[in-house]
Design a protein around this motif. Structure first.
Motif, PDB file in Angstrom:
ATOM      1  N   GLY A   1       3.379  -5.719  -4.645  1.00  0.00           N
ATOM      2  CA  GLY A   1       2.582  -6.820  -4.098  1.00  0.00           C
ATOM      3  C   GLY A   1       1.167  -6.462  -3.688  1.00  0.00           C
ATOM      4  N   PHE A   2       0.697  -5.270  -4.065  1.00  0.00           N
ATOM      5  CA  PHE A   2      -0.616  -4.808  -3.602  1.00  0.00           C
ATOM      6  C   PHE A   2      -1.744  -5.801  -3.893  1.00  0.00           C
ATOM      7  CE2 PHE A   2      -4.581  -2.375  -4.312  1.00  0.00           C
ATOM      8  CZ  PHE A   2      -4.756  -1.851  -3.043  1.00  0.00           C
ATOM      9  N   TYR A   3      -1.784  -6.352  -5.090  1.00  0.00           N
ATOM     10  CA  TYR A   3      -2.927  -7.190  -5.468  1.00  0.00           C
ATOM     11  C   TYR A   3      -2.892  -8.577  -4.837  1.00  0.00           C
ATOM     12  CZ  TYR A   3      -3.963  -3.271  -8.366  1.00  0.00           C
ATOM     13  OH  TYR A   3      -4.248  -1.998  -8.771  1.00  0.00           O
ATOM     14  N   GLU A   4      -1.743  -8.966  -4.272  1.00  0.00           N
ATOM     15  CA  GLU A   4      -1.682 -10.230  -3.539  1.00  0.00           C
ATOM     16  C   GLU A   4      -2.704 -10.210  -2.393  1.00  0.00           C
ATOM     17  OE1 GLU A   4       2.329 -10.842  -2.175  1.00  0.00           O
ATOM     18  OE2 GLU A   4       3.142 -10.354  -4.159  1.00  0.00           O
ATOM     19  N   ASP A   5      -2.760  -9.096  -1.674  1.00  0.00           N
ATOM     20  CA  ASP A   5      -3.709  -8.962  -0.561  1.00  0.00           C
ATOM     21  C   ASP A   5      -5.040  -8.374  -1.026  1.00  0.00           C
ATOM     22  OD1 ASP A   5      -1.556  -9.830   0.905  1.00  0.00           O
ATOM     23  OD2 ASP A   5      -1.374  -8.028   2.137  1.00  0.00           O
ATOM     24  N   ALA A   6      -4.981  -7.405  -1.943  1.00  0.00           N
ATOM     25  CA  ALA A   6      -6.200  -6.706  -2.363  1.00  0.00           C
ATOM     26  C   ALA A   6      -7.220  -7.652  -2.986  1.00  0.00           C
ATOM     27  CB  ALA A   6      -5.852  -5.589  -3.344  1.00  0.00           C
ATOM     28  N   TYR A   7      -6.754  -8.684  -3.677  1.00  0.00           N
ATOM     29  CA  TYR A   7      -7.656  -9.624  -4.331  1.00  0.00           C
ATOM     30  C   TYR A   7      -7.813 -10.933  -3.557  1.00  0.00           C
ATOM     31  CZ  TYR A   7      -7.866  -6.723  -8.575  1.00  0.00           C
ATOM     32  OH  TYR A   7      -8.086  -5.716  -9.482  1.00  0.00           O
TER      33      TYR A   7
ATOM     34  N   ALA B   1     -14.524   3.575   1.886  1.00  0.00           N
ATOM     35  CA  ALA B   1     -13.802   4.674   1.237  1.00  0.00           C
ATOM     36  C   ALA B   1     -12.466   4.163   0.710  1.00  0.00           C
ATOM     37  CB  ALA B   1     -13.560   5.809   2.231  1.00  0.00           C
ATOM     38  N   SER B   2     -12.128   4.564  -0.515  1.00  0.00           N
ATOM     39  CA  SER B   2     -10.853   4.135  -1.092  1.00  0.00           C
ATOM     40  C   SER B   2     -10.168   5.300  -1.775  1.00  0.00           C
ATOM     41  CB  SER B   2     -11.080   3.002  -2.090  1.00  0.00           C
ATOM     42  OG  SER B   2     -11.771   3.480  -3.227  1.00  0.00           O
TER      43      SER B   2
ATOM     44  N   PHE C   1       0.844  -1.201   0.000  1.00  0.00           N
ATOM     45  CA  PHE C   1       0.000   0.000   0.000  1.00  0.00           C
ATOM     46  C   PHE C   1       0.871   1.239   0.000  1.00  0.00           C
ATOM     47  CE2 PHE C   1       0.673  -0.392   4.594  1.00  0.00           C
ATOM     48  CZ  PHE C   1       0.757   0.923   5.017  1.00  0.00           C
ATOM     49  N   GLU C   2       0.317   2.333  -0.503  1.00  0.00           N
ATOM     50  CA  GLU C   2       1.059   3.585  -0.569  1.00  0.00           C
ATOM     51  C   GLU C   2       0.881   4.353   0.737  1.00  0.00           C
ATOM     52  OE1 GLU C   2       2.047   7.109  -3.762  1.00  0.00           O
ATOM     53  OE2 GLU C   2       0.540   5.616  -4.255  1.00  0.00           O
ATOM     54  N   GLU C   3       1.999   4.683   1.364  1.00  0.00           N
ATOM     55  CA  GLU C   3       1.998   5.293   2.687  1.00  0.00           C
ATOM     56  C   GLU C   3       1.143   6.547   2.769  1.00  0.00           C
ATOM     57  OE1 GLU C   3       4.555   4.079   0.896  1.00  0.00           O
ATOM     58  OE2 GLU C   3       6.334   3.762   2.120  1.00  0.00           O
ATOM     59  N   LEU C   4       1.295   7.442   1.795  1.00  0.00           N
ATOM     60  CA  LEU C   4       0.542   8.695   1.800  1.00  0.00           C
ATOM     61  C   LEU C   4      -0.958   8.441   1.825  1.00  0.00           C
ATOM     62  CD1 LEU C   4       0.339  11.810   1.487  1.00  0.00           C
ATOM     63  CD2 LEU C   4       0.377  11.436  -0.981  1.00  0.00           C
ATOM     64  N   GLU C   5      -1.395   7.453   1.084  1.00  0.00           N
ATOM     65  CA  GLU C   5      -2.825   7.184   0.968  1.00  0.00           C
ATOM     66  C   GLU C   5      -3.418   6.639   2.269  1.00  0.00           C
ATOM     67  OE1 GLU C   5      -3.744   4.999  -2.607  1.00  0.00           O
ATOM     68  OE2 GLU C   5      -2.399   6.257  -3.793  1.00  0.00           O
ATOM     69  N   ALA C   6      -2.604   6.006   3.078  1.00  0.00           N
ATOM     70  CA  ALA C   6      -3.063   5.558   4.401  1.00  0.00           C
ATOM     71  C   ALA C   6      -3.013   6.706   5.401  1.00  0.00           C
ATOM     72  CB  ALA C   6      -2.215   4.393   4.896  1.00  0.00           C
ATOM     73  N   ALA C   7      -1.954   7.528   5.294  1.00  0.00           N
ATOM     74  CA  ALA C   7      -1.746   8.610   6.262  1.00  0.00           C
ATOM     75  C   ALA C   7      -2.858   9.649   6.246  1.00  0.00           C
ATOM     76  CB  ALA C   7      -0.396   9.279   6.008  1.00  0.00           C
TER      77      ALA C   7
ATOM     78  N   ILE D   1      -9.657   2.090   2.496  1.00  0.00           N
ATOM     79  CA  ILE D   1      -8.726   1.254   1.739  1.00  0.00           C
ATOM     80  C   ILE D   1      -7.784   2.127   0.911  1.00  0.00           C
ATOM     81  CG2 ILE D   1      -8.529  -0.647   0.089  1.00  0.00           C
ATOM     82  CD1 ILE D   1     -11.579  -1.194   0.700  1.00  0.00           C
ATOM     83  N   PRO D   2      -6.546   2.292   1.349  1.00  0.00           N
ATOM     84  CA  PRO D   2      -5.577   2.991   0.506  1.00  0.00           C
ATOM     85  C   PRO D   2      -5.146   2.090  -0.648  1.00  0.00           C
ATOM     86  CG  PRO D   2      -4.560   2.294   2.579  1.00  0.00           C
ATOM     87  CD  PRO D   2      -6.003   1.922   2.651  1.00  0.00           C
ATOM     88  N   GLY D   3      -4.752   2.704  -1.766  1.00  0.00           N
ATOM     89  CA  GLY D   3      -4.268   1.932  -2.901  1.00  0.00           C
ATOM     90  C   GLY D   3      -2.792   1.621  -2.757  1.00  0.00           C
ATOM     91  N   GLY D   4      -2.226   1.022  -3.794  1.00  0.00           N
ATOM     92  CA  GLY D   4      -0.815   0.666  -3.766  1.00  0.00           C
ATOM     93  C   GLY D   4      -0.346   0.252  -5.149  1.00  0.00           C
ATOM     94  N   PHE D   5       0.833  -0.291  -5.208  1.00  0.00           N
ATOM     95  CA  PHE D   5       1.449  -0.656  -6.476  1.00  0.00           C
ATOM     96  C   PHE D   5       1.498  -2.170  -6.645  1.00  0.00           C
ATOM     97  CE2 PHE D   5       2.522   3.674  -6.340  1.00  0.00           C
ATOM     98  CZ  PHE D   5       3.081   4.066  -7.559  1.00  0.00           C
TER      99      PHE D   5
END
Length: 195
Positions: free
Chosen positions: A81-87, A106-107, A12-18, A73-77
């Motif tokens: 490995g983002f989609y390993e958990d996201a899906y 919210a995403s 996940f992208e840190e900024l999007e969680a922060a 839900i923050p996004g990521g790259f």
């Protein structure tokens, strides 16, 4: 007090969680309705997009949906490995369960992708990352979602957005829906977004 589950996927992208931890965190000092944020994920340690290591507060198996008013839900790259958990089906079921109870979802950016994959956005409006040839938007369309060319899309209980720059707006939109317009504006004022 309101409670938000901040779900963190590998990569996940840190900024999007922060944006969620900061905007919602300010409510515990200012405003009239506090919001608690609890982090969770599928792994005991997560490596963020830009290599920061995070330990979620809660194990996935300990999540009790009734304890929360919303999930963020923050996004990521994908490369991180983002989609390993996201899906992961466990996470997709969690999204379905939040939606079934009419709770807010919210995403930011591609955080919309697992929401789409879960099926809860079928025949509804949403948006996601629009650059890189619009690949992610095409994927959402293939999932039966009406993709709008807007920075933020709110369809009933679901908030989606186009990228990291929209994160603060998503967090403030979530805060407003969880509490009130006046409370959201008070937090904006204390954070110096407005006078």
């Amino acid at each position: 007090m309101k409670r938000v589950l901040l779900f963190l996927c590998q990569g996940f992208e840190e900024l999007e969680a922060a944006v969620f931890t900061d905007v919602l965190g300010w409510t515990r000092l200012e405003g009239d309705i506090p919001v608690e944020v609890v982090t969770a994920g599928l792994r005991p340690k997560l490596k963020c997009t830009w290599n920061m290591i995070i330990e979620p507060e809660m194990k996935f198996e300990d999540i009790q949906i009734d304890d929360y008013d919303a999930i963020a839900i923050p996004g990521g790259f994908g490369e991180a490995g983002f989609y390993e958990d996201a899906y992961d089906e466990r996470f997709l079921k969690l999204i379905r369960d939040f939606n079934k109870q009419g709770k807010l979802i919210a995403s930011v950016c591609v955080g919309a992708m697992p929401i789409g994959k879960s099926g809860v956005l079928k025949n509804r409006n949403a948006t996601t990352y629009d650059l890189s040839g619009g690949h992610r938007r095409h994927q959402l369309t293939e999932m039966g979602i009406n993709v709008l060319d807007q920075h933020i899309v709110v369809d009933e209980n679901i908030i989606t957005s186009t990228g990291p720059a929209t994160g603060l707006d998503v967090a403030f939109t979530l805060l407003e829906k969880l509490t009130s317009h006046d409370n959201m504006m008070e937090i904006k004022r204390h954070m110096r977004f407005i006078d």
